[in-house]
Design a protein around this motif. Structure first.
Motif, PDB file in Angstrom:
ATOM      1  N   ALA A  17       0.834  -1.210   0.000  1.00 57.67           N
ATOM      2  CA  ALA A  17       0.000   0.000   0.000  1.00 57.67           C
ATOM      3  C   ALA A  17       0.866   1.256   0.000  1.00 57.67           C
ATOM      4  CB  ALA A  17      -0.947  -0.002   1.190  1.00 57.67           C
ATOM      5  N   ALA A  18       1.920   1.262   0.794  1.00 57.47           N
ATOM      6  CA  ALA A  18       2.828   2.422   0.826  1.00 57.47           C
ATOM      7  C   ALA A  18       3.488   2.615  -0.536  1.00 57.47           C
ATOM      8  CB  ALA A  18       3.873   2.237   1.918  1.00 57.47           C
ATOM      9  N   SER A  19       3.851   1.526  -1.189  1.00 53.91           N
ATOM     10  CA  SER A  19       4.472   1.615  -2.514  1.00 53.91           C
ATOM     11  C   SER A  19       3.476   2.118  -3.557  1.00 53.91           C
ATOM     12  CB  SER A  19       5.017   0.242  -2.910  1.00 53.91           C
ATOM     13  OG  SER A  19       5.698   0.316  -4.127  1.00 53.91           O
ATOM     14  N   VAL A  20       2.266   1.601  -3.520  1.00 56.50           N
ATOM     15  CA  VAL A  20       1.230   2.057  -4.458  1.00 56.50           C
ATOM     16  C   VAL A  20       0.964   3.544  -4.254  1.00 56.50           C
ATOM     17  CG1 VAL A  20      -1.245   1.888  -4.982  1.00 56.50           C
ATOM     18  CG2 VAL A  20       0.139  -0.198  -4.801  1.00 56.50           C
ATOM     19  N   LEU A  21       0.907   3.981  -3.036  1.00 55.82           N
ATOM     20  CA  LEU A  21       0.651   5.386  -2.725  1.00 55.82           C
ATOM     21  C   LEU A  21       1.675   6.302  -3.396  1.00 55.82           C
ATOM     22  CD1 LEU A  21      -1.349   7.098  -1.111  1.00 55.82           C
ATOM     23  CD2 LEU A  21       0.170   6.879   0.851  1.00 55.82           C
ATOM     24  N   GLU A  22       2.913   5.850  -3.473  1.00 54.95           N
ATOM     25  CA  GLU A  22       3.969   6.641  -4.123  1.00 54.95           C
ATOM     26  C   GLU A  22       3.738   6.790  -5.619  1.00 54.95           C
ATOM     27  OE1 GLU A  22       7.765   4.929  -3.216  1.00 54.95           O
ATOM     28  OE2 GLU A  22       7.466   5.130  -1.056  1.00 54.95           O
ATOM     29  N   HIS A  23       2.954   5.900  -6.223  1.00 60.01           N
ATOM     30  CA  HIS A  23       2.720   5.923  -7.666  1.00 60.01           C
ATOM     31  C   HIS A  23       1.418   6.615  -8.066  1.00 60.01           C
ATOM     32  CE1 HIS A  23       5.732   2.680  -7.414  1.00 60.01           C
ATOM     33  NE2 HIS A  23       6.060   3.099  -8.616  1.00 60.01           N
ATOM     34  N   LEU A  24       0.662   7.093  -7.099  1.00 65.67           N
ATOM     35  CA  LEU A  24      -0.607   7.728  -7.428  1.00 65.67           C
ATOM     36  C   LEU A  24      -0.385   9.153  -7.921  1.00 65.67           C
ATOM     37  CD1 LEU A  24      -2.885   6.464  -4.504  1.00 65.67           C
ATOM     38  CD2 LEU A  24      -2.596   5.517  -6.812  1.00 65.67           C
ATOM     39  N   ASP A  25      -1.029   9.477  -9.038  1.00 66.93           N
ATOM     40  CA  ASP A  25      -0.913  10.797  -9.653  1.00 66.93           C
ATOM     41  C   ASP A  25      -2.215  11.588  -9.571  1.00 66.93           C
ATOM     42  OD1 ASP A  25       1.732  10.415 -10.486  1.00 66.93           O
ATOM     43  OD2 ASP A  25       1.069   9.340 -12.272  1.00 66.93           O
ATOM     44  N   THR A  26      -3.193  11.057  -8.878  1.00 71.06           N
ATOM     45  CA  THR A  26      -4.504  11.687  -8.756  1.00 71.06           C
ATOM     46  C   THR A  26      -5.116  11.263  -7.433  1.00 71.06           C
ATOM     47  OG1 THR A  26      -6.691  11.929  -9.781  1.00 71.06           O
ATOM     48  CG2 THR A  26      -5.631   9.787  -9.988  1.00 71.06           C
ATOM     49  N   LYS A  27      -6.147  11.947  -7.034  1.00 68.17           N
ATOM     50  CA  LYS A  27      -6.848  11.601  -5.799  1.00 68.17           C
ATOM     51  C   LYS A  27      -8.078  10.725  -6.055  1.00 68.17           C
ATOM     52  CE  LYS A  27      -5.911  15.349  -2.594  1.00 68.17           C
ATOM     53  NZ  LYS A  27      -6.542  16.468  -1.877  1.00 68.17           N
ATOM     54  N   THR A  28      -8.356  10.390  -7.307  1.00 66.23           N
ATOM     55  CA  THR A  28      -9.499   9.547  -7.642  1.00 66.23           C
ATOM     56  C   THR A  28      -9.004   8.168  -8.052  1.00 66.23           C
ATOM     57  OG1 THR A  28     -10.739  11.477  -8.392  1.00 66.23           O
ATOM     58  CG2 THR A  28     -11.556   9.318  -9.075  1.00 66.23           C
ATOM     59  N   ILE A  29      -9.307   7.181  -7.204  1.00 71.99           N
ATOM     60  CA  ILE A  29      -8.819   5.827  -7.426  1.00 71.99           C
ATOM     61  C   ILE A  29     -10.021   4.894  -7.567  1.00 71.99           C
ATOM     62  CG2 ILE A  29      -7.269   4.016  -6.604  1.00 71.99           C
ATOM     63  CD1 ILE A  29      -5.964   6.877  -6.937  1.00 71.99           C
ATOM     64  N   LEU A  30     -10.045   4.156  -8.665  1.00 67.99           N
ATOM     65  CA  LEU A  30     -11.116   3.214  -8.950  1.00 67.99           C
ATOM     66  C   LEU A  30     -10.632   1.818  -8.594  1.00 67.99           C
ATOM     67  CD1 LEU A  30     -11.993   4.570 -12.519  1.00 67.99           C
ATOM     68  CD2 LEU A  30     -12.767   5.431 -10.286  1.00 67.99           C
ATOM     69  N   PHE A  31     -11.414   1.078  -7.832  1.00 70.06           N
ATOM     70  CA  PHE A  31     -11.034  -0.263  -7.383  1.00 70.06           C
ATOM     71  C   PHE A  31     -11.895  -1.304  -8.074  1.00 70.06           C
ATOM     72  CE2 PHE A  31      -9.420   2.497  -4.176  1.00 70.06           C
ATOM     73  CZ  PHE A  31      -8.254   1.895  -3.734  1.00 70.06           C
TER      74      PHE A  31
END
Length: 154
Positions: A17-31
């Protein structure tokens, strides 16, 4: 479009989760993922990585849950029970979409026509009892300079 794939054991979910967070470029995440794949479990790990003291629970019946993080908030949606786009309008989805807060959306295909173009997608697949595959898709051609996050800060 760019995809980053992680395969992880559930005991390592916080690090992923910490690693994924570093790769997020937006605040809208679709699961995306089947029922029971671990979407809410991963959202809980993301909240922990974002230094929230809240615990994520599935908003299947409430449709949206709100969690506090330092200097911001996260809205966690579960659209599984929506039968029409009108139901999304009835609970005021446009207010959330315009809020500039984090949006975590499960079952986003039920409101597809309302989704921001700069969203990123996380697809979780249950490989066996304790191992998951996670694919993070970044729609780089849709990123908008003024809304894209260049550095995640918490």
């Amino acid at each position: 479009m760019k995809t980053i794939e992680f395969t992880y054991h559930l005991k390592d979910i916080d690090a992923i989760a910490a690693s994924v967070l570093e790769h997020l470029d937006t605040k809208t995440i679709l699961f995306n993922g089947s029922m029971g794949a671990g979407k809410t479990t991963f959202i809980n790990a993301l909240l922990k990585a974002m230094r929230s003291s809240d615990v994520a629970t599935s908003p299947t019946f409430s449709i949206v849950n709100e969690y506090a993080i330092p200097d911001d908030k996260v809205y966690h949606f579960d659209f599984y029970r929506l039968e029409s786009i009108d139901e999304a309008y009835n609970f005021g989805i446009e207010h959330y979409l315009d809020s500039n807060h984090w949006l975590f959306m499960e079952w986003p295909e039920r409101v597809e026509e309302l989704l921001p173009e700069d969203s990123q997608t996380i697809t979780i697949t249950d490989l066996n009892d304790h191992v998951r595959s996670l694919k993070l898709t970044i729609k780089t051609k849709h990123l908008i300079k003024k809304t894209a996050i260049k550095t995640v800060k918490f």
